[in-house]
Design an enzyme around this catalytic site. Structure first.
Site, PDB file in Angstrom:
ATOM      1  N   SER A 243       0.705  -0.979  -0.130  1.00 39.48           N
ATOM      2  CA  SER A 243      -0.034  -0.026  -0.077  1.00 39.48           C
ATOM      3  C   SER A 243       0.912   1.250  -0.188  1.00 39.48           C
ATOM      4  O   SER A 243       1.809   1.325  -0.875  1.00 39.48           O
ATOM      5  CB  SER A 243      -0.951   0.126   1.045  1.00 39.48           C
ATOM      6  OG  SER A 243      -1.989   0.957   0.941  1.00 39.48           O
ATOM      7  N   ASN A 244       0.950   1.900   0.912  1.00 39.04           N
ATOM      8  CA  ASN A 244       1.516   3.202   0.987  1.00 39.04           C
ATOM      9  C   ASN A 244       2.995   2.857   1.222  1.00 39.04           C
ATOM     10  O   ASN A 244       4.043   3.525   0.550  1.00 39.04           O
ATOM     11  CB  ASN A 244       1.342   4.021   2.108  1.00 39.04           C
ATOM     12  CG  ASN A 244       0.070   5.084   1.901  1.00 39.04           C
ATOM     13  OD1 ASN A 244      -0.460   5.117   0.849  1.00 39.04           O
ATOM     14  ND2 ASN A 244      -0.419   5.730   2.736  1.00 39.04           N
TER      15      ASN A 244
END
Length: 582
Positions: A243-244
């Site tokens: 994700s991030n």
């Protein structure tokens, strides 16, 4: 690369009933109820660490009885070792990022390996342990983490306290804090590092990852002085994240022109390629406004989270259709016509039907507004009292209105909170009107920061432009793994344009667009969700395994790898056959 200055380092031993990978909980304990504190008002550093690890596992992995973790894929063995932790500072940054090295006692000096990672979402330092730690620690790799300028080191102006290096609460001036904002009145509410540091943390994610790796090498020197120095030339540095965190390692890859990284595996990355794609703030503000109405369309009648117990869309979604019609953005006089038009509009913007369906969960949990409000504050470098569009964070009362901080919740924030309120006794307030559709005014304001041309919008665009990934070096082994059904970071806006750009520029990234996988493995135990989807973690582990054979067993790096032909899990327990990895 700028050399990291080594400051105060906290070193702890983790053996016996307190290991590196699960803090002694094992798979059963990780999946169980939250670990209790002996004194909830003053938990010890060891208790906070144990619960932070448990919370981080639960936030990323499907540990449910049908999910297959520990039997079909993955494992949580006992991994004794040491931890080294420090607040690291980037030149010019106002706030530090926390870095951590987990060094297993079984570190393999003959196959020197350092895995470096960044937290997913806005989580704290252990936010990627289910990805990087679970893969790297059991095979004898050291694992270096960064919170990349995010995390739950919340500062509470009510008692002027933040989080110290050991995770415990401390007052301003008593200790170095994870985040110490400028003084404000005691009524200023809650300050969050990612949103209120005065930095643009996302633009520095890549540098954070590189500093975490440098910290890891320095701590290996400290642990094994007779084998020092540990360098990128004699220790293979593998970057991975989800994700991030996946976006962070791709940012780091774009800063590496000298062979610092041996390989990169990014899972469902929040990555922005300036040559194409869309940034999260753009499509999050769009989704916050349009998806509630689009999801009221009858084609989503059987979609999890899109209907209530009465088999009808939530009333707020129906009101959103009416609001958009009143604004002149929708045509049609019936709900069916309006929702169909909203669906058509999003399709024209690039949203697939499956991404919209999976995004029903994100919409039902109000995550689009939450993300947009927080990220807008970070991009505009605002403080806790002047967030854009009238938003602010404050303690919640029993009626979910601004109230007084619960001391027990505050003591546990570092371990329990996700890094982006609301949750754990902290609420997101403001950006609302007294109307049948109260949140629309704030969402329209946030959207105007992207579509408008006022000074604030120009500043936000400049901050977002600074987050664009740069080209990695030509010979870097790089693999992107993304769920085809991702509704939070749709592939068409993120991985696909990034991979296409790399290939156009002569790079050879591998790319798996995994059928039936979506963004949140942790959502798979929820009713109706796991039956339709597959977890993404096993595919990330498989990609890392393939990278390992290339780096340590001289297997050639392929030009392409067939995407596994997995099948939805259905109502039964996950099987290896369903994953399609054999």
């Amino acid at each position: 690369m700028h050399e990291l200055d080594i400051g105060t380092v906290r070193t702890t031993e983790h053996r016996g009933h307190d290991d590196l990978l699960s803090a002694g909980l094992g798979l059963t304990g990780l999946a169980g109820v939250p670990v209790p504190f002996v004194n909830p008002l003053d938990p010890t550093a060891a208790e906070l660490r144990r619960r932070a690890i448990q919370t981080s596992w639960k936030g990323i992995a499907d540990l449910g009885p049908l999910g297959g973790y520990g039997s079909v894929y993955g494992a949580v063995p006992d991994v004794p070792g040491r931890e080294y932790q420090m607040f690291a500072h980037l030149p010019g940054a106002h706030a530090p990022h926390r870095v951590l090295l987990q060094l297993p006692d079984a570190f393999d000096l003959h196959k020197r390996c350092l895995v470096v990672t960044a937290s997913s979402g806005s989580r704290g330092i252990y936010g990627a342990i289910a990805v990087a730690g679970a893969w790297g620690l059991p095979r004898g790799c050291a694992v270096a983490y960064t919170d990349k300028g995010t995390g739950a080191g919340y500062f509470d102006y009510a008692d002027d306290s933040g989080v110290a290096l050991d995770g415990r609460r401390a007052k301003r001036g008593e200790a170095e804090l994870e985040f110490e904002p400028p003084p404000e009145p005691s009524t200023a509410g809650i300050a969050v590092k990612q949103m209120h540091s005065g930095d643009n943390p996302e633009a520095d994610w890549g540098r954070d990852v590189i500093q975490a790796a440098q910290f890891g090498l320095a701590m290996l020197d400290r642990a094994y002085p007779g084998e020092a120095p540990f360098t990128a030339q004699n220790t293979k540095i593998i970057a991975t994240g989800i994700s991030n965190g996946g976006g962070a390692v791709l940012q780091a890859a774009g800063l590496d022109h000298d062979g610092f990284f041996a390989g990169v595996v990014a899972l469902e990355p929040n990555v922005y390629a300036a040559a194409g794609g869309r940034v999260l703030f753009d499509y999050a503000t769009e989704a916050a406004i349009w998806l509630p109405c689009a999801l009221a369309d009858t084609r989503f009648d059987d979609t999890p989270f899109a209907r209530g117990a009465n088999r009808l869309p939530p009333p707020a979604w129906l009101l959103r259709c009416a609001s958009l019609r009143e604004q002149g953005k929708l045509r049609g006089n019936t709900l069916a016509e309006q929702s169909a038009h909203a669906h058509q509009y999003l399709q024209q913007q690039g949203w697939s039907g499956q991404a919209m369906a999976t995004a029903a969960s994100t919409t039902a949990f109000d995550l689009w507004r939450v993300i947009a409000a927080g990220y807008a504050s970070a991009y505009l470098r605002r403080g806790p009292t002047d967030m854009p569009c009238g938003f602010h964070y404050a303690p919640t009362s029993a009626g979910l209105l601004p109230g007084v901080t619960d001391p027990a919740a505050r003591a546990a924030w570092w371990a329990d909170a996700s890094g982006i309120p609301p949750g754990n006794g902290v609420g997101l307030f403001g950006g609302a009107s007294v109307s049948p559709d109260p949140t629309l005014v704030g969402e329209d304001c946030l959207r105007a920061l992207w579509t408008g041309d006022r000074p604030a919008a120009q500043m936000l665009h400049a901050s977002v432009a600074a987050t664009a990934a740069k080209l990695p070096r030509t010979d870097l082994p790089l693999w992107v793994v993304h769920g085809a059904d991702d509704g939070l970071l749709p592939t068409v806006f993120t991985s696909e344009p990034y991979v296409a750009w790399l290939r156009k520029e002569g790079r050879r990234p591998l790319y798996w667009k995994v059928p039936h996988a979506q963004h949140f493995d942790a959502f798979l135990p929820l009713p109706g969700f796991g039956e339709r989807h597959l977890p993404l973690l096993p595919y990330g582990y498989a990609a890392l395994d393939r990278l390992w054979t290339h780096l340590y067993e001289q297997a050639p790096w392929p030009d392409s790898v067939p995407v596994p032909a997995g099948q939805p899990r259905g109502a039964q327990a996950l099987t290896r056959q369903a994953l399609g990895l054999d």
